[in-house]
Design a protein around this motif. Structure first.
Motif, PDB file in Angstrom:
ATOM      1  N   GLN A 489      30.065  95.090-151.519  1.00  0.00           N
ATOM      2  CA  GLN A 489      30.138  95.003-152.995  1.00  0.00           C
ATOM      3  C   GLN A 489      31.786  95.061-153.066  1.00  0.00           C
ATOM      4  OE1 GLN A 489      27.059  97.095-155.426  1.00  0.00           O
ATOM      5  NE2 GLN A 489      27.644  98.733-153.881  1.00  0.00           N
ATOM      6  N   GLN A 490      32.166  93.892-153.964  1.00  0.00           N
ATOM      7  CA  GLN A 490      33.433  93.654-154.139  1.00  0.00           C
ATOM      8  C   GLN A 490      34.083  94.699-154.953  1.00  0.00           C
ATOM      9  OE1 GLN A 490      34.372  91.158-152.297  1.00  0.00           O
ATOM     10  NE2 GLN A 490      36.530  91.905-152.895  1.00  0.00           N
ATOM     11  N   LEU A 491      35.094  95.453-154.721  1.00  0.00           N
ATOM     12  CA  LEU A 491      35.785  96.404-155.387  1.00  0.00           C
ATOM     13  C   LEU A 491      37.070  95.842-156.350  1.00  0.00           C
ATOM     14  CD1 LEU A 491      36.247  99.208-152.747  1.00  0.00           C
ATOM     15  CD2 LEU A 491      34.501  99.293-154.692  1.00  0.00           C
ATOM     16  N   PRO A 492      37.001  96.265-157.479  1.00  0.00           N
ATOM     17  CA  PRO A 492      38.146  95.772-158.442  1.00  0.00           C
ATOM     18  C   PRO A 492      39.451  95.933-157.699  1.00  0.00           C
ATOM     19  CG  PRO A 492      36.895  97.224-159.577  1.00  0.00           C
ATOM     20  CD  PRO A 492      36.411  97.192-158.184  1.00  0.00           C
ATOM     21  N   THR A 493      40.495  95.098-157.838  1.00  0.00           N
ATOM     22  CA  THR A 493      41.802  94.993-157.409  1.00  0.00           C
ATOM     23  C   THR A 493      42.633  96.536-157.542  1.00  0.00           C
ATOM     24  OG1 THR A 493      41.982  92.880-158.329  1.00  0.00           O
ATOM     25  CG2 THR A 493      43.929  93.868-157.053  1.00  0.00           C
ATOM     26  N   GLY A 494      43.042  97.033-156.446  1.00  0.00           N
ATOM     27  CA  GLY A 494      43.553  98.236-156.580  1.00  0.00           C
ATOM     28  C   GLY A 494      42.970  99.468-156.093  1.00  0.00           C
ATOM     29  N   LEU A 495      41.645  99.062-156.099  1.00  0.00           N
ATOM     30  CA  LEU A 495      40.763 100.382-155.550  1.00  0.00           C
ATOM     31  C   LEU A 495      40.175 100.427-154.220  1.00  0.00           C
ATOM     32  CD1 LEU A 495      38.043 100.563-158.699  1.00  0.00           C
ATOM     33  CD2 LEU A 495      40.254 101.960-158.112  1.00  0.00           C
TER      34      LEU A 495
END
Length: 562
Positions: A489-495
């Motif tokens: 699952q793709q995580l938002p940038t910075g997480l």
């Protein structure tokens, strides 16, 4: 207002006062208990047998009383058209002013344990092809992700695991706003079907908590025990006025001693209890050495904790004595010997003399079914003539009404004929090291201590996933039922997580179809291993043992009246 709730570790008194709840009752047939209230709320699972009880409650209500009571119903976790139709046919649906649902998917049972407490989840999934409980599992996992961040990796094994993962992916797609900017707590989600490992729940658990559950049954963290061992002993009174009500105790890690011994092999519990007894005794002796006011004050401040520790020790010593009476019996030993022979691959392909003797002596049917199913699973199914022999013996001894139960067990893959004449269990056992001869029960170095030799297959899969990964056991995974898969699952940038040196990964293991206390103990053992590198949180559709599991698959058919 009156309500029915099940209590956990919540200050219910404060909660009741805050919401002006007068009384709480358990749902029972007959007249409702007297209460001077205007509103009555029913909290219920959507089951037809419960609708009959509610109908009875409502119809017995005195319509002439003033003021008249208003009824409300909350279905947990979902409303059911079938139940509402049933209430309508009974002529009571119109009595309910509000008909709502309360989405309670995952209930926290302890700091590392969540359960849906869906009793029929396994039967629904594997016998009735009803995936409702899987939808609620997916919904519960989405709620967890909303609270604790998106789980970057999802691994799974089994058809139900695949369904849950697909539903989660679809829910995420359909509700794009559900993607949150919370730093993820979990690194990995492992979804495991119960039918990938049918063996583990059938075997007798040998941890302290597992044995309490096997013998007395733990219901929502509470256990009811025979009262004799808990009676206060007064000199010269002998056995008169013994309590008759069962002793009800809550079991969770809030109790220091229980947290320490719950996951130990039962053979290691005695030494811990005697060590604790010496420590507590020495602490109480300190009062004789307290001379100054300051020392006396310090002793008095420690007194409540010491008294709680002494009471806790007395309770667990009594429970250990009750369990020991059973575990030292000849029948328990014989039963365990046969189980361990099957699990280590001895004589799994022929009719077992001990099982035949138990049937002849009409031992409890569930005990017989657990052993026969265990033999079948450890042999990848039984030869047709062995299976037919067992079925014939069971039906002739216990009654032909059990033919439906035997059919259910076959459908679930627990009691079946061997197909293709090949037994894969020895290969699975050797590759995954499911049987360990030199098990150390006192100071374990492997998860096999929870069954005194057998390492739960489900937990071994979790262990191998963490290190070295499932690629090392591809061939064995293909022998087990259902697909195995990995989703990211793709995580938002910075997480994205940047792991600190020595920081443990956190894995959520979700058992679809139920989990035993022994498996939970094995996962906690892996969490505590110094070089393990992984901490485990456990979620499940239901906390089970072999007896409750087989019971959920039995058909209640009344024998013919002749």
């Amino acid at each position: 207002m009156a309500a029915h709730l099940s209590s956990g570790r919540v200050n219910l008194t404060a909660l009741r006062e805050e919401h002006e709840v007068e009384k709480m009752f358990t749902l029972k047939p007959g007249r409702l208990p007297p209460a001077d209230v205007k509103n009555i709320i029913f909290f219920v699972r959507p089951k037809l047998e419960l609708m009959d009880i509610i109908t009875d409650n409502v119809l017995r209500e005195d319509r002439g009383r003033s003021p008249q009571r208003d009824f409300h119903i909350l279905f947990v976790p979902r409303r059911s058209l079938l139940c509402e139709q049933w209430l309508k046919e009974q002529g009571v649906l119109g009595s309910f002013i509000h008909r709502e649902q309360y989405s309670l998917d995952l209930i926290p049972f302890d700091g590392d344990l969540l359960s849906m407490e869906s009793e029929s989840a396994f039967k629904e999934c594997y016998l009735e092809s009803d995936q409702t409980s899987l939808y609620h599992a997916a919904k519960g996992l989405m709620t967890l992700q909303a609270l604790y961040g998106t789980i970057p990796q999802i691994f799974g094994k089994g058809d139900c695991a695949r369904h849950v993962a697909n539903m989660m992916i679809r829910m995420k797609r359909e509700f794009p706003g559900s993607q949150n900017s919370i730093f993820p707590v979990f690194d990995t989600l492992l979804l495991l079907d119960r039918n990938v490992d049918l063996l583990t729940p059938l075997a007798t658990q040998l941890t302290y908590e597992g044995l309490i559950d096997e013998i007395y049954g733990i219901q929502n963290t509470y256990v009811k025990l025979p009262p004799e061992k808990f009676a206060p002993k007064k000199q010269g009174e002998g056995g008169k006025d013994l309590p008759t009500e069962p002793k009800k105790l809550q079991l969770n890690s809030a109790e220091e001693l229980y947290a320490e011994i719950r996951d130990k092999n039962f053979n290691a519990v005695g030494s811990v209890l005697s060590k604790k007894a010496k420590i507590i005794s020495a602490a109480f002796e300190e009062r004789h050495h307290a001379k100054t006011v300051g020392e006396i004050k310090q002793f008095v401040s420690q007194l409540p904790h010491m008294q709680a520790a002494r009471s806790s020790l007395a309770n667990h010593t009594s429970i250990a004595e009750l369990i020991k009476d059973i575990t030292t019996s000849e029948d328990f030993f014989d039963n365990l010997t046969v189980e361990q022979e099957f699990m280590s691959g001895i004589d799994t392909d022929k009719v077992n003399n001990y099982i035949e003797d138990c049937i002849a002596q009409k031992h409890p049917l569930i005990k017989i079914l657990r052993l026969v199913c265990l033999q079948s699973v450890c042999n990848s199914g039984l030869k047709q003539k062995v299976l037919d022999h067992y079925k014939r013996e069971i039906l002739q001894t216990y009654g032909y009404e059990h033919i439906l139960t035997l059919n259910n067990l076959e459908k679930a893959g627990l009691l079946k004929p061997q197909t293709g004449g090949r037994n894969n269990y020895p290969t699975i056992r050797k590759t995954l090291r499911l049987w360990m001869d030199d098990v150390n029960e006192q100071n374990p170095n492997d998860i096999s201590y929870v069954y005194s030799g057998y390492a739960p297959l489900s937990v071994r899969l979790a262990q191998l996933l963490a290190r070295p990964g499932w690629r090392s056991i591809e061939e064995v995974l293909k022998m087990l039922p259902g697909p195995h898969f990995e989703e990211r699952q793709q995580l938002p940038t910075g997480l994205q997580k940047k792991r600190q040196h020595g920081e443990n990964r956190v894995t959520l293991v979700f058992f679809l179809g139920g989990v035993t206390y022994a498996e939970i103990a094995a996962l906690r053992f892996l969490s505590q291993m110094e070089d393990g590198g992984t901490e485990y949180i456990i979620a499940t559709t239901k906390l089970i043992n072999g007896t409750t599991w087989i019971k959920s698959l039995m058909e209640k058919l009344e024998p013919a009246p002749f």
